[in-house]
Design a protein around this motif. Sequence first.
Motif, PDB file in Angstrom:
ATOM      1  N   ILE A  17     -50.185   3.458  69.471  1.00  0.00           N
ATOM      2  CA  ILE A  17     -51.176   4.494  69.167  1.00  0.00           C
ATOM      3  C   ILE A  17     -51.255   5.450  70.343  1.00  0.00           C
ATOM      4  CG2 ILE A  17     -53.645   4.959  68.828  1.00  0.00           C
ATOM      5  CD1 ILE A  17     -53.772   2.959  66.761  1.00  0.00           C
ATOM      6  N   GLU A  18     -51.151   6.731  70.064  1.00  0.00           N
ATOM      7  CA  GLU A  18     -51.315   7.771  71.086  1.00  0.00           C
ATOM      8  C   GLU A  18     -52.409   8.700  70.603  1.00  0.00           C
ATOM      9  OE1 GLU A  18     -46.708   8.116  72.781  1.00  0.00           O
ATOM     10  OE2 GLU A  18     -47.757   9.926  72.129  1.00  0.00           O
ATOM     11  N   GLY A  19     -53.580   8.582  71.177  1.00  0.00           N
ATOM     12  CA  GLY A  19     -54.713   9.386  70.716  1.00  0.00           C
ATOM     13  C   GLY A  19     -55.062   8.989  69.304  1.00  0.00           C
ATOM     14  N   ASN A  20     -55.018   9.943  68.388  1.00  0.00           N
ATOM     15  CA  ASN A  20     -55.324   9.655  66.980  1.00  0.00           C
ATOM     16  C   ASN A  20     -54.073   9.411  66.158  1.00  0.00           C
ATOM     17  OD1 ASN A  20     -58.080  10.022  67.354  1.00  0.00           O
ATOM     18  ND2 ASN A  20     -57.874  12.240  67.132  1.00  0.00           N
ATOM     19  N   MET A  21     -52.940   9.274  66.862  1.00  0.00           N
ATOM     20  CA  MET A  21     -51.652   9.241  66.167  1.00  0.00           C
ATOM     21  C   MET A  21     -50.999   7.864  66.286  1.00  0.00           C
ATOM     22  SD  MET A  21     -48.409  11.631  67.214  1.00  0.00           S
ATOM     23  CE  MET A  21     -49.095  13.100  66.495  1.00  0.00           C
ATOM     24  N   LEU A  22     -50.452   7.417  65.186  1.00  0.00           N
ATOM     25  CA  LEU A  22     -49.577   6.238  65.239  1.00  0.00           C
ATOM     26  C   LEU A  22     -48.178   6.779  65.468  1.00  0.00           C
ATOM     27  CD1 LEU A  22     -50.472   3.917  62.215  1.00  0.00           C
ATOM     28  CD2 LEU A  22     -50.109   3.144  64.560  1.00  0.00           C
ATOM     29  N   LYS A  23     -47.511   6.266  66.495  1.00  0.00           N
ATOM     30  CA  LYS A  23     -46.179   6.766  66.793  1.00  0.00           C
ATOM     31  C   LYS A  23     -45.172   5.626  66.766  1.00  0.00           C
ATOM     32  CE  LYS A  23     -43.579   9.638  69.880  1.00  0.00           C
ATOM     33  NZ  LYS A  23     -43.438  10.245  71.196  1.00  0.00           N
ATOM     34  N   GLY A  24     -44.161   5.789  65.951  1.00  0.00           N
ATOM     35  CA  GLY A  24     -43.137   4.751  65.808  1.00  0.00           C
ATOM     36  C   GLY A  24     -41.816   5.223  66.368  1.00  0.00           C
ATOM     37  N   LYS A  25     -41.227   4.377  67.190  1.00  0.00           N
ATOM     38  CA  LYS A  25     -39.896   4.690  67.697  1.00  0.00           C
ATOM     39  C   LYS A  25     -38.975   3.554  67.272  1.00  0.00           C
ATOM     40  CE  LYS A  25     -37.446   5.892  71.963  1.00  0.00           C
ATOM     41  NZ  LYS A  25     -36.561   4.710  72.167  1.00  0.00           N
ATOM     42  N   PHE A  26     -38.047   3.908  66.398  1.00  0.00           N
ATOM     43  CA  PHE A  26     -37.130   2.915  65.842  1.00  0.00           C
ATOM     44  C   PHE A  26     -35.697   3.334  66.135  1.00  0.00           C
ATOM     45  CE2 PHE A  26     -41.105   2.576  63.663  1.00  0.00           C
ATOM     46  CZ  PHE A  26     -41.292   1.209  63.544  1.00  0.00           C
ATOM     47  N   THR A  27     -34.813   2.371  66.264  1.00  0.00           N
ATOM     48  CA  THR A  27     -33.406   2.661  66.508  1.00  0.00           C
ATOM     49  C   THR A  27     -32.589   2.060  65.376  1.00  0.00           C
ATOM     50  OG1 THR A  27     -33.804   2.546  68.884  1.00  0.00           O
ATOM     51  CG2 THR A  27     -31.516   2.445  68.174  1.00  0.00           C
ATOM     52  N   ARG A  28     -31.717   2.888  64.806  1.00  0.00           N
ATOM     53  CA  ARG A  28     -30.823   2.369  63.767  1.00  0.00           C
ATOM     54  C   ARG A  28     -29.845   1.389  64.379  1.00  0.00           C
ATOM     55  NH1 ARG A  28     -28.886   6.670  59.289  1.00  0.00           N
ATOM     56  NH2 ARG A  28     -27.286   5.091  59.025  1.00  0.00           N
TER      57      ARG A  28
ATOM     58  N   LYS B 235     -27.108   3.483  66.306  1.00  0.00           N
ATOM     59  CA  LYS B 235     -27.829   3.401  67.596  1.00  0.00           C
ATOM     60  C   LYS B 235     -28.679   4.633  67.864  1.00  0.00           C
ATOM     61  CE  LYS B 235     -25.336  -0.339  68.622  1.00  0.00           C
ATOM     62  NZ  LYS B 235     -25.828  -1.540  67.923  1.00  0.00           N
ATOM     63  N   LYS B 236     -28.822   5.513  66.871  1.00  0.00           N
ATOM     64  CA  LYS B 236     -29.644   6.705  67.080  1.00  0.00           C
ATOM     65  C   LYS B 236     -31.103   6.414  66.742  1.00  0.00           C
ATOM     66  CE  LYS B 236     -25.997  10.109  66.383  1.00  0.00           C
ATOM     67  NZ  LYS B 236     -25.477  11.183  65.536  1.00  0.00           N
ATOM     68  N   ASP B 237     -31.997   7.194  67.362  1.00  0.00           N
ATOM     69  CA  ASP B 237     -33.426   6.962  67.193  1.00  0.00           C
ATOM     70  C   ASP B 237     -33.989   7.645  65.954  1.00  0.00           C
ATOM     71  OD1 ASP B 237     -33.550   5.448  69.467  1.00  0.00           O
ATOM     72  OD2 ASP B 237     -34.313   7.070  70.731  1.00  0.00           O
ATOM     73  N   LEU B 238     -34.921   6.978  65.361  1.00  0.00           N
ATOM     74  CA  LEU B 238     -35.698   7.508  64.253  1.00  0.00           C
ATOM     75  C   LEU B 238     -37.150   7.485  64.737  1.00  0.00           C
ATOM     76  CD1 LEU B 238     -35.287   6.023  60.663  1.00  0.00           C
ATOM     77  CD2 LEU B 238     -37.077   7.576  61.351  1.00  0.00           C
ATOM     78  N   ILE B 239     -37.720   8.669  64.899  1.00  0.00           N
ATOM     79  CA  ILE B 239     -39.092   8.773  65.396  1.00  0.00           C
ATOM     80  C   ILE B 239     -39.983   9.146  64.223  1.00  0.00           C
ATOM     81  CG2 ILE B 239     -40.633   9.943  67.034  1.00  0.00           C
ATOM     82  CD1 ILE B 239     -38.372   8.419  68.405  1.00  0.00           C
ATOM     83  N   THR B 240     -41.083   8.435  64.087  1.00  0.00           N
ATOM     84  CA  THR B 240     -41.988   8.712  62.971  1.00  0.00           C
ATOM     85  C   THR B 240     -43.425   8.648  63.476  1.00  0.00           C
ATOM     86  OG1 THR B 240     -42.640   7.987  60.732  1.00  0.00           O
ATOM     87  CG2 THR B 240     -41.844   6.281  62.215  1.00  0.00           C
ATOM     88  N   THR B 241     -44.286   9.503  62.939  1.00  0.00           N
ATOM     89  CA  THR B 241     -45.701   9.454  63.324  1.00  0.00           C
ATOM     90  C   THR B 241     -46.558   9.461  62.064  1.00  0.00           C
ATOM     91  OG1 THR B 241     -46.076  11.861  63.401  1.00  0.00           O
ATOM     92  CG2 THR B 241     -45.216  10.833  65.410  1.00  0.00           C
ATOM     93  N   ARG B 242     -47.751   8.928  62.207  1.00  0.00           N
ATOM     94  CA  ARG B 242     -48.754   9.010  61.130  1.00  0.00           C
ATOM     95  C   ARG B 242     -50.046   9.551  61.740  1.00  0.00           C
ATOM     96  NH1 ARG B 242     -47.067   3.215  58.828  1.00  0.00           N
ATOM     97  NH2 ARG B 242     -45.716   3.887  57.124  1.00  0.00           N
ATOM     98  N   THR B 243     -50.595  10.581  61.118  1.00  0.00           N
ATOM     99  CA  THR B 243     -51.905  11.094  61.532  1.00  0.00           C
ATOM    100  C   THR B 243     -52.726  11.359  60.280  1.00  0.00           C
ATOM    101  OG1 THR B 243     -50.851  13.275  61.644  1.00  0.00           O
ATOM    102  CG2 THR B 243     -51.397  12.245  63.733  1.00  0.00           C
TER     103      THR B 243
ATOM    104  N   TYR C   5     -34.892  12.531  62.845  1.00  0.00           N
ATOM    105  CA  TYR C   5     -33.652  11.794  63.078  1.00  0.00           C
ATOM    106  C   TYR C   5     -32.567  12.778  63.448  1.00  0.00           C
ATOM    107  CZ  TYR C   5     -29.541   8.878  62.468  1.00  0.00           C
ATOM    108  OH  TYR C   5     -28.356   8.206  62.689  1.00  0.00           O
ATOM    109  N   ASP C   6     -31.989  12.603  64.617  1.00  0.00           N
ATOM    110  CA  ASP C   6     -30.819  13.380  64.995  1.00  0.00           C
ATOM    111  C   ASP C   6     -31.050  14.893  64.817  1.00  0.00           C
ATOM    112  OD1 ASP C   6     -28.275  13.515  65.967  1.00  0.00           O
ATOM    113  OD2 ASP C   6     -27.264  12.962  64.104  1.00  0.00           O
ATOM    114  N   GLY C   7     -32.217  15.360  65.295  1.00  0.00           N
ATOM    115  CA  GLY C   7     -32.477  16.800  65.296  1.00  0.00           C
ATOM    116  C   GLY C   7     -33.116  17.358  64.038  1.00  0.00           C
ATOM    117  N   VAL C   8     -33.311  16.531  63.016  1.00  0.00           N
ATOM    118  CA  VAL C   8     -33.901  17.035  61.768  1.00  0.00           C
ATOM    119  C   VAL C   8     -35.295  16.426  61.559  1.00  0.00           C
ATOM    120  CG1 VAL C   8     -33.642  17.244  59.265  1.00  0.00           C
ATOM    121  CG2 VAL C   8     -31.634  17.389  60.742  1.00  0.00           C
ATOM    122  N   ASP C   9     -36.265  17.299  61.304  1.00  0.00           N
ATOM    123  CA  ASP C   9     -37.654  16.885  61.083  1.00  0.00           C
ATOM    124  C   ASP C   9     -38.031  16.955  59.606  1.00  0.00           C
ATOM    125  OD1 ASP C   9     -38.788  16.565  63.788  1.00  0.00           O
ATOM    126  OD2 ASP C   9     -38.216  18.674  64.007  1.00  0.00           O
TER     127      ASP C   9
END
Length: 131
Positions: free
Chosen positions: A84-95, A99-107, A119-123
């Motif tokens: 949790i960062e402030g009011n945000m749930l932040k997920g950092k996952f690696t395939r 081996k690339k990162d998948l970043i996801t947040t929930r607010t 993922y890999d530059g695309v939001d």
Amino acid sequence: AFDGTWKVDRNENYDKFMEQMGINVMKRKLAEHDNLKITIQQTGDNFLVKESSTFRTKDIAFTLGVPFDYTLADGTEVSGSWVIEGNMLKGKFTRKDTKKDLITTRTISGNELIQTFNYDGVDAKRIFKRA
Ligand code: MYR
């Protein structure tokens, strides 16, 4: 704040994001309309997420800051954790495969839950309303 049942209402750039993830066009078309519903139950640092879609139903339990394995609906395996960062749930996952990162947040924004993906530059975003 995240607690409750949420139904996906709309997506932003989700097709492009899935394409970057390497998902083929037929699966992307189905995934765009997967009627995803998530039920979130938070108890302190522990979360239970019940996921239900046209693809599957699945229960995921995790603790903030503790890595766990998760398999996406298309079989892609990732490993990572939520914090949790402030009011945000932040997920950092690696395939596990690329081996690339998948970043996801929930607010929460108003009466919506907004989940972002990178993922890999695309939001992308998926926006949920209370069921
Ligand atoms: C959860 O909190 O819902 C369970 C853990 C989710 C971890 C990974 C989330 C990434 C989902 C990406 C879906 C993209 C499909 C192409």
